[in-house]
Design a protein around this motif. Structure first.
Motif, short mmCIF file in Angstrom:
data_model
loop_
_atom_site.label_atom_id
_atom_site.label_comp_id
_atom_site.label_asym_id
_atom_site.label_seq_id
_atom_site.Cartn_x
_atom_site.Cartn_y
_atom_site.Cartn_z
N ARG A 42 0.84 -1.19 0.00
CA ARG A 42 0.00 0.00 0.00
C ARG A 42 0.88 1.24 0.00
O ARG A 42 1.93 1.27 0.63
N ARG A 53 -8.51 2.06 -3.82
CA ARG A 53 -7.77 0.83 -4.09
C ARG A 53 -6.42 1.15 -4.73
O ARG A 53 -5.40 0.65 -4.30
N GLU A 55 -4.89 0.17 -7.45
CA GLU A 55 -4.10 -0.94 -7.97
C GLU A 55 -3.81 -0.72 -9.45
O GLU A 55 -4.65 -0.23 -10.20
N GLU A 59 -1.01 -5.40 -10.62
CA GLU A 59 -1.42 -5.81 -9.27
C GLU A 59 -2.78 -6.49 -9.30
O GLU A 59 -3.02 -7.45 -8.56
N VAL A 60 -3.69 -6.01 -10.16
CA VAL A 60 -5.00 -6.66 -10.30
C VAL A 60 -4.82 -8.08 -10.82
O VAL A 60 -5.46 -9.02 -10.33
N ARG A 62 -2.18 -9.99 -10.47
CA ARG A 62 -1.60 -10.80 -9.39
C ARG A 62 -2.68 -11.22 -8.39
O ARG A 62 -2.73 -12.37 -7.96
N ARG A 63 -3.53 -10.26 -8.01
CA ARG A 63 -4.59 -10.56 -7.05
C ARG A 63 -5.55 -11.61 -7.61
O ARG A 63 -5.95 -12.54 -6.92
N GLU A 64 -5.90 -11.48 -8.88
CA GLU A 64 -6.81 -12.45 -9.49
C GLU A 64 -6.18 -13.84 -9.55
O GLU A 64 -6.85 -14.84 -9.33
N ARG A 66 -3.94 -15.00 -7.44
CA ARG A 66 -3.96 -15.54 -6.07
C ARG A 66 -5.35 -16.04 -5.71
O ARG A 66 -5.50 -17.09 -5.08
N GLU A 67 -6.39 -15.31 -6.12
CA GLU A 67 -7.76 -15.75 -5.84
C GLU A 67 -8.09 -17.05 -6.59
O GLU A 67 -8.75 -17.94 -6.05
#
Length: 182
Positions: A42, A53, A55, A59-60, A62-64, A66-67
């Motif tokens: 952050r 947010r 992002e 980063e989006v 990467r987050r997707e 990981r999800e």
């Protein structure tokens, strides 16, 4: 396809294929997540509190990933638990034809009991009211309500038993004729 109420049991070979596919997908997503790196943390107070947010597209992504990895891992655990559960049988399962969860095993009995109870209440009320309308004594009304209630309870229970047994009887008839269920 012999399972009732639309609950599909996955055949062992299909379950093994799904499990191996989930394992391969989990390994591939794990490699991609490790290759993508940790990402940036952050940057300011607004992002830390979740108000903004902020992002980037990387980063989006990467987050997707990981999800997706977490979803595949949970699905794989569910598949493994299902494979383990399908192998655990009690001595009474096969002779009595009981399969599935406790609720699936007890549900037909609950259906029969509730139908019998509702049938008794309906029959007893109907019998009592018919006796009352015919101007008989209250003791006769009670006897009439008891007799009609028992008879209606047995009839309702037998009707539900017949409907509960129809899928199994259909499967046995199709097996005897050498046909498959549509």
């Amino acid at each position: 396809a012999a399972r009732r109420r639309g609950a599909a049991e996955v055949p062992p070979s299909r379950a093994q294929a799904l499990l191996s596919t989930a394992t391969e997908l989990e390994a591939r997503l794990g490699r991609e997540v490790r290759a993508a790196g940790a990402g940036s943390g952050r940057k300011n107070l607004w992002q830390a509190t979740g108000v903004l947010r902020g992002e980037t597209e990387v980063e989006v992504a990467r987050r997707e990933q990981r999800e997706q990895l977490a979803a595949v891992q949970s699905a794989r655990q569910i598949l493994q638990a299902g494979a383990m559960q399908s192998t655990i049988r009690t001595p009474l399962d096969e002779p009595l034809g009981l399969r599935g969860t406790l609720l699936e095993r007890v549900a037909p009995l609950m259906h029969v009991a509730s139908a019998a109870a509702l049938g008794f209440v309906y029959g007893a009320g109907r019998g009592y009211l018919r006796g009352y309308w015919q101007d008989v004594t209250p003791s006769v009304c009670r006897e009439l309500s008891s007799a009609v209630g028992r008879r209606t309870a047995v009839g309702a229970a037998l009707l539900v038993v017949a409907f509960e047994m129809l899928p199994r009887a259909k499967a046995e008839a199709l097996k005897a004729l050498g046909r498959e269920e549509v």
